[in-house]
Every structure is written in C-alpha cells, then in structure tokens.
Write an enzyme that holds these catalytic residues in place. Structure first.
Site, mmCIF file in Angstrom:
data_model
loop_
_atom_site.group_PDB
_atom_site.id
_atom_site.type_symbol
_atom_site.label_atom_id
_atom_site.label_comp_id
_atom_site.label_asym_id
_atom_site.label_seq_id
_atom_site.Cartn_x
_atom_site.Cartn_y
_atom_site.Cartn_z
ATOM 1 N N ASP A 46 0.932 -1.122 0.188
ATOM 2 C CA ASP A 46 0.032 -0.083 0.053
ATOM 3 C C ASP A 46 0.820 1.185 0.117
ATOM 4 O O ASP A 46 1.545 1.248 0.987
ATOM 5 C CB ASP A 46 -0.843 -0.046 1.294
ATOM 6 C CG ASP A 46 -1.744 1.195 1.204
ATOM 7 O OD1 ASP A 46 -2.721 1.362 0.250
ATOM 8 O OD2 ASP A 46 -1.368 2.452 2.038
ATOM 9 N N TYR A 51 3.209 10.174 0.372
ATOM 10 C CA TYR A 51 4.188 9.619 1.352
ATOM 11 C C TYR A 51 5.646 9.803 0.923
ATOM 12 O O TYR A 51 6.285 9.763 1.778
ATOM 13 C CB TYR A 51 3.960 7.936 1.497
ATOM 14 C CG TYR A 51 2.641 7.461 2.067
ATOM 15 C CD1 TYR A 51 1.830 8.369 2.270
ATOM 16 C CD2 TYR A 51 2.171 6.085 1.684
ATOM 17 C CE1 TYR A 51 0.586 7.904 2.668
ATOM 18 C CE2 TYR A 51 1.177 5.740 2.233
ATOM 19 C CZ TYR A 51 0.033 6.685 2.721
ATOM 20 O OH TYR A 51 -1.182 6.263 3.053
ATOM 21 N N LYS A 76 -2.424 6.212 -4.193
ATOM 22 C CA LYS A 76 -3.517 7.291 -4.087
ATOM 23 C C LYS A 76 -3.056 8.258 -4.733
ATOM 24 O O LYS A 76 -2.047 8.978 -4.895
ATOM 25 C CB LYS A 76 -3.664 7.282 -2.577
ATOM 26 C CG LYS A 76 -3.629 6.071 -1.869
ATOM 27 C CD LYS A 76 -3.684 6.182 -0.346
ATOM 28 C CE LYS A 76 -3.688 4.826 0.307
ATOM 29 N NZ LYS A 76 -2.073 4.295 0.365
ATOM 30 N N HIS A 109 -7.290 9.915 -2.360
ATOM 31 C CA HIS A 109 -6.869 9.781 -1.014
ATOM 32 C C HIS A 109 -7.731 10.511 -0.119
ATOM 33 O O HIS A 109 -7.872 10.042 1.102
ATOM 34 C CB HIS A 109 -5.355 10.313 -1.023
ATOM 35 C CG HIS A 109 -4.536 9.862 0.063
ATOM 36 N ND1 HIS A 109 -3.290 9.846 -0.048
ATOM 37 C CD2 HIS A 109 -4.949 9.384 1.197
ATOM 38 C CE1 HIS A 109 -2.856 9.381 1.170
ATOM 39 N NE2 HIS A 109 -3.687 9.054 2.058
#
Length: 346
Positions: A46, A51, A76, A109
């Site tokens: 994931d 990130y 996402k 997201h």
C-alpha cells in the site's frame, strides 16, 4: 506465515487481506521493508504519492525478485490533482516512480481538493492571499470520471476512495459508472465505525483499515497499548500488533500494518484466529477517537467539528507556517515520534 487470505472486489479482482503499509516510513527504510515483506510472503503493498517514497517502493519490488504479476499494488491520488485534466498526470508519475505500467488499485486519497502545486512534490500549496492551505472546489464526480477513464485505458484495474463518509459515497454513486471497489479508512479499537463498515459491506465495497494500532502523530493514547489488548496478546503468546491485525481481519476488513523492522514484518503476517471472547473484548473499546483528521484545512470532512474549531485549526496552521512549510512541520513531528519510539525501546 499467512494463509494467503484474500477478499473479492466488486471489480472482479481479488485483494490480499494483509498488505504492507508504507505511511510514515522514514527515507531509506522503505525499499528494504518492501523487499523483505515480499520475500516473506506478502503480496500486497500500500503506497501513496504524498508519502514521498514511491520510488523506494519500486526499488524494493524489483529487489525482491517477485514477479509483478503476483503483487497487488495500491497507490493514491493526492489532493493537488483532483481536476480531471490532472488525474492521469498524477497516475503517470506514480507509475514511473514505482516502475510499473499499471496499478491494481488507485484511490482518491481524501475528499478534499487543493490547488495544484508548483511541482509534483508540492503537496501542501499555500494560498498567498490567506496563508492557509490552498483548497479549491472540485466535484468528487468530476475526479471520479477521470479515475474511471484510467480503468478503461488499462492503467488501473480497480478504483476506490479513502477517508470518504457514507454520505459522500452515496452522492458519488448517483453519477458513477464504476462503483468504488474500496474505501480505505482509519479503523482501530478506539475508532471502529461499525455503521459505516456495515453499510460498505452491504454495498459490496471492501473496507481497508489503516492505523489499526491507533498510531498517530499527535502523541495520543494508542489502542496497541491498551491493557485489554496487551493482556489478550500475553494470554495468546502473541504481540499486541498481531492481535489487532487479526481483529481487523475478523471484522472482514483488509489490514495494512506498517513496519520497517524485519522481525515485525514477519510477525505481522502470521495467521491465527482470535477467540470470540477476545474479539468481543477488543470490540468493546470503541471511543470514536479519530486521530487522522486534517483539522488545519478548515474543512469538516467527517461532519464532526464546529466552525469555531475549524477556524482555530486554520489559524494555528497560518501561525506555524510563517517560518516552516506544512511538509517540514509534518516531517519534524514524524522525526520526534520516531525518536520517542527509539528511546522507549532502549
């Protein structure tokens, strides 16, 4: 090792019930974590653009030697790319970073849209007129139709959402041609959201749980440290994290435990069954404690805050970003928490 449990998506594909989460993983740790996870049986990773570690995810996949066709990769769409014309550009950047020509699952997201930043890495653009994060109005359905186009092009196999309420999904369904396959939500013993989970199940939408241990960047109490959880773990000869992962799975959700420690990555993938009484004791801990809420955006995403609280959140952000960017503040807080965890181990 895990039994390899999977759940069926409404798109026809199967999703591994346990995936390796990569949120809050520090730089230069993600590639080795992904490689180790895949070498020890994981088949679900994931990731997310915001990130900031998708390239490391790709490096880890490549180093593992596991064929791409055997791996379920999720990423996402970040808030800066909700305009329909920007959606495919964001996906292409993700595909390039990870080193693949398709995603198994692509999620919106957050149900919040930002002005597009000056670069793909500008995740928190500031409105020069207000000093606040630059939010804009992009209808969910407009973004979703662009997501549907990615499926038709073969760049994405399944699409879904994250941090969406029932009401938001119901509104989306009025115009969607492809139903969301997944809603990824914060879910742990302190925030169980049973009504939402039951509704998603009735709609054939798989619920994924992030932060199943109750981890948060605010230093608030974590479910993983709750005496009930630690007592059950001790009685079963298991780690508290393992207990919470199984609790999530037995609720019919996908679990996304995050770790960069090899032994914990392996332990999180071990499969066992919680006794019913243990499951029920953990289920009694609900206190509706939502930790992952971007209050400083000033948008009432979950309908749980009043206008005054939201206004103060925005003012706090404006004051905090006079000398440091939102990204720097976020990274500094993650660093502090990492150091606190390391100190607790010693």
């Amino acid at each position: 090792m895990s039994s390899g449990r999977t759940l069926k998506l409404n798109s026809g594909y199967s999703i591994p019930a346990v995936g390796l989460g990569t949120w809050q993983s520090r730089p230069n740790e993600v590639a080795s974590a992904v490689e180790h996870a895949l070498r020890h049986g994981y088949r679900h990773i994931d990731a997310a653009s915001c990130y900031g570690n998708e390239s490391e995810v790709g490096q880890g996949i490549l180093a593992s030697g596991v064929p791409r066709s055997e791996i379920f990769i999720t990423s996402k769409l970040w808030n800066t790319h909700h305009r329909p014309a920007d959606v495919e550009e964001a996906l292409d950047e993700t595909l390039k970073n990870i080193g693949t020509d398709y995603l198994d699952l692509y999620l919106v997201h957050w149900p919040v849209s930002f002005e597009k930043g000056a670069s793909p890495h500008d995740h928190w653009p500031i409105n020069p007129a207000t000093g606040a994060v630059w939010t804009i109005d992009v209808p969910d359905l407009d973004t979703w139709r662009a997501m549907e186009g990615l499926v038709r092009k073969g760049k994405v196999r399944s699409i879904g959402v994250s941090n969406f309420t029932r009401e938001r999904i119901e509104e989306l369904l009025k115009g969607a041609e492809i139903k969301p396959a997944v809603n990824q939500i914060e879910a742990h013993p302190y925030l169980q959201q049973p009504a939402l989970l039951e509704w998603l199940r009735g709609q054939g939408i798989v619920a994924q749980a992030y932060s199943q241990s109750g981890n948060n960047i605010y230093g608030k109490p974590k479910a993983i440290d709750d005496p009930v959880v630690t007592e059950i773990a001790a009685s079963l000869g298991r780690q508290p994290a393992q207990v919470l992962i199984q609790w999530v799975l037995q609720r019919g959700m996908v679990a996304l435990p995050k770790s960069v420690t090899p032994s914990r990555i392996e332990a999180n993938f071990e499969d066992f069954e919680l006794p019913q009484d243990a499951f029920e004791r953990i289920s009694s801990l609900d206190r509706h404690a939502r930790y992952n809420f971007p209050l400083r955006l000033g948008i009432n995403i979950f309908g749980e805050h009043d206008e005054e609280t939201l206004r103060k959140g925005v003012e706090d952000l404006i004051r905090a970003t006079k000398e440091r960017s939102v990204a720097d503040l976020y990274e500094a807080r993650k660093k502090d928490l990492h150091e606190e965890r390391e100190k607790a181990k010693s």
